[in-house]
Design a protein around this motif. Structure first.
Motif, PDB file in Angstrom:
ATOM      1  N   LEU A  50      16.454  27.414  61.345  1.00  0.00           N
ATOM      2  CA  LEU A  50      16.121  27.603  59.927  1.00  0.00           C
ATOM      3  C   LEU A  50      15.813  26.255  59.275  1.00  0.00           C
ATOM      4  O   LEU A  50      14.839  26.129  58.532  1.00  0.00           O
ATOM      5  CB  LEU A  50      17.271  28.299  59.209  1.00  0.00           C
ATOM      6  N   ILE A  51      16.607  25.243  59.573  1.00  0.00           N
ATOM      7  CA  ILE A  51      16.374  23.905  59.022  1.00  0.00           C
ATOM      8  C   ILE A  51      15.021  23.369  59.482  1.00  0.00           C
ATOM      9  O   ILE A  51      14.278  22.784  58.690  1.00  0.00           O
ATOM     10  CB  ILE A  51      17.531  22.948  59.393  1.00  0.00           C
ATOM     11  N   ALA A  52      14.674  23.594  60.740  1.00  0.00           N
ATOM     12  CA  ALA A  52      13.394  23.109  61.275  1.00  0.00           C
ATOM     13  C   ALA A  52      12.203  23.717  60.525  1.00  0.00           C
ATOM     14  O   ALA A  52      11.163  23.068  60.380  1.00  0.00           O
ATOM     15  CB  ALA A  52      13.298  23.407  62.762  1.00  0.00           C
ATOM     16  N   LEU A  53      12.357  24.934  60.047  1.00  0.00           N
ATOM     17  CA  LEU A  53      11.270  25.593  59.322  1.00  0.00           C
ATOM     18  C   LEU A  53      10.934  24.915  57.996  1.00  0.00           C
ATOM     19  O   LEU A  53       9.852  25.117  57.461  1.00  0.00           O
ATOM     20  CB  LEU A  53      11.625  27.066  59.049  1.00  0.00           C
ATOM     21  N   THR A  54      11.852  24.113  57.471  1.00  0.00           N
ATOM     22  CA  THR A  54      11.627  23.480  56.168  1.00  0.00           C
ATOM     23  C   THR A  54      10.878  22.151  56.255  1.00  0.00           C
ATOM     24  O   THR A  54      10.433  21.640  55.232  1.00  0.00           O
ATOM     25  CB  THR A  54      12.951  23.244  55.422  1.00  0.00           C
ATOM     26  N   ALA A  55      10.754  21.593  57.452  1.00  0.00           N
ATOM     27  CA  ALA A  55      10.090  20.295  57.613  1.00  0.00           C
ATOM     28  C   ALA A  55       8.674  20.355  57.032  1.00  0.00           C
ATOM     29  O   ALA A  55       8.020  21.390  57.123  1.00  0.00           O
ATOM     30  CB  ALA A  55      10.049  19.913  59.088  1.00  0.00           C
ATOM     31  N   PRO A  56       8.219  19.321  56.393  1.00  0.00           N
ATOM     32  CA  PRO A  56       8.768  17.977  56.309  1.00  0.00           C
ATOM     33  C   PRO A  56       9.698  17.734  55.115  1.00  0.00           C
ATOM     34  O   PRO A  56      10.149  16.618  54.918  1.00  0.00           O
ATOM     35  CB  PRO A  56       7.520  17.114  56.186  1.00  0.00           C
ATOM     36  N   VAL A  57       9.990  18.751  54.320  1.00  0.00           N
ATOM     37  CA  VAL A  57      10.870  18.548  53.167  1.00  0.00           C
ATOM     38  C   VAL A  57      12.315  18.856  53.543  1.00  0.00           C
ATOM     39  O   VAL A  57      12.592  19.344  54.634  1.00  0.00           O
ATOM     40  CB  VAL A  57      10.417  19.408  51.953  1.00  0.00           C
ATOM     41  N   THR A  58      13.229  18.588  52.635  1.00  0.00           N
ATOM     42  CA  THR A  58      14.643  18.853  52.919  1.00  0.00           C
ATOM     43  C   THR A  58      14.930  20.350  52.803  1.00  0.00           C
ATOM     44  O   THR A  58      14.271  21.048  52.020  1.00  0.00           O
ATOM     45  CB  THR A  58      15.576  18.101  51.946  1.00  0.00           C
ATOM     46  N   PRO A  59      15.899  20.850  53.553  1.00  0.00           N
ATOM     47  CA  PRO A  59      16.255  22.262  53.438  1.00  0.00           C
ATOM     48  C   PRO A  59      16.643  22.660  52.007  1.00  0.00           C
ATOM     49  O   PRO A  59      16.372  23.767  51.569  1.00  0.00           O
ATOM     50  CB  PRO A  59      17.442  22.417  54.390  1.00  0.00           C
ATOM     51  N   ALA A  60      17.254  21.734  51.259  1.00  0.00           N
ATOM     52  CA  ALA A  60      17.679  22.036  49.889  1.00  0.00           C
ATOM     53  C   ALA A  60      16.510  22.067  48.903  1.00  0.00           C
ATOM     54  O   ALA A  60      16.689  22.465  47.756  1.00  0.00           O
ATOM     55  CB  ALA A  60      18.732  21.033  49.432  1.00  0.00           C
ATOM     56  N   GLU A  61      15.326  21.671  49.333  1.00  0.00           N
ATOM     57  CA  GLU A  61      14.125  21.844  48.510  1.00  0.00           C
ATOM     58  C   GLU A  61      13.562  23.251  48.686  1.00  0.00           C
ATOM     59  O   GLU A  61      12.815  23.729  47.847  1.00  0.00           O
ATOM     60  CB  GLU A  61      13.043  20.835  48.890  1.00  0.00           C
ATOM     61  N   VAL A  62      13.928  23.903  49.780  1.00  0.00           N
ATOM     62  CA  VAL A  62      13.385  25.214  50.126  1.00  0.00           C
ATOM     63  C   VAL A  62      14.397  26.328  49.879  1.00  0.00           C
ATOM     64  O   VAL A  62      14.025  27.405  49.419  1.00  0.00           O
ATOM     65  CB  VAL A  62      12.940  25.233  51.610  1.00  0.00           C
ATOM     66  N   ASP A 128      17.791  20.181  45.606  1.00  0.00           N
ATOM     67  CA  ASP A 128      16.979  18.963  45.722  1.00  0.00           C
ATOM     68  C   ASP A 128      15.702  19.171  44.919  1.00  0.00           C
ATOM     69  O   ASP A 128      14.716  19.705  45.406  1.00  0.00           O
ATOM     70  CB  ASP A 128      16.617  18.670  47.188  1.00  0.00           C
ATOM     71  N   ASN A 129      15.752  18.755  43.654  1.00  0.00           N
ATOM     72  CA  ASN A 129      14.617  18.899  42.749  1.00  0.00           C
ATOM     73  C   ASN A 129      14.222  17.510  42.265  1.00  0.00           C
ATOM     74  O   ASN A 129      14.875  16.951  41.389  1.00  0.00           O
ATOM     75  CB  ASN A 129      14.987  19.806  41.569  1.00  0.00           C
TER      76      ASN A 129
END
Length: 147
Positions: A50-62, A128-129
């Motif tokens: 799940l974390i890999a799916l958020t790249a290149p941003v942080t998981p907390a941005e998604v 993460d905003n």
């Protein structure tokens, strides 16, 4: 405003995805200027995949994530209450006219402590905003105990 606490563990609805037992309970949608959380029907465990799916941003941005409330180990906890939940309710505007369909409400520290008022403001809280307004930045900053 105090509410009944469930017998299950209390969850922080504004935790970091890298914390143990974290679950994603919402996805950040909306615009850069006005992001808003869309709630998942069922919380999803935070996994490496799940974390890999958020790249290149942080998981907390998604994702909005929740994990067990750290109580005294958290900079927002005053020994009895979550001061972040208090500031969210006292300072942020209402963004919903009815309770959002939230899958963690029963275990949520903010709901247990502040009730419906927290839920009506919760969708605008993004962990993460990087384009947060000055008001959102002020609300999110930990302050001295006894504020």
């Amino acid at each position: 405003m105090k509410h009944h606490q469930s017998s299950e563990k209390t969850l922080c609805p504004s935790s970091r995805p890298e914390l143990p037992e974290s679950v994603a309970f919402g996805v950040v949608s909306g615009t850069v200027e006005k992001p808003q959380v869309t709630y998942l029907k069922k919380p999803q465990p935070i996994t490496e995949k799940l974390i890999a799916l958020t790249a290149p941003v942080t998981p907390a941005e998604v994702f909005r994530t929740a994990s067990p409330c750290a109580t005294k180990k958290c900079q927002h906890f005053d020994g009895n209450n979550c001061r972040l939940a208090q500031r969210v309710v006292q300072q942020l505007p209402v963004v919903e006219d009815k309770l959002p369909a939230c899958s963690i409400r029963r275990e949520c520290r903010w709901f247990q402590q502040e009730g419906k008022a927290a839920c009506l403001r919760c969708p605008q809280v993004i962990t993460d905003n990087y384009n947060a307004s000055e008001l959102v930045r002020q609300v999110s900053m930990p302050t001295a105990i006894g504020e």
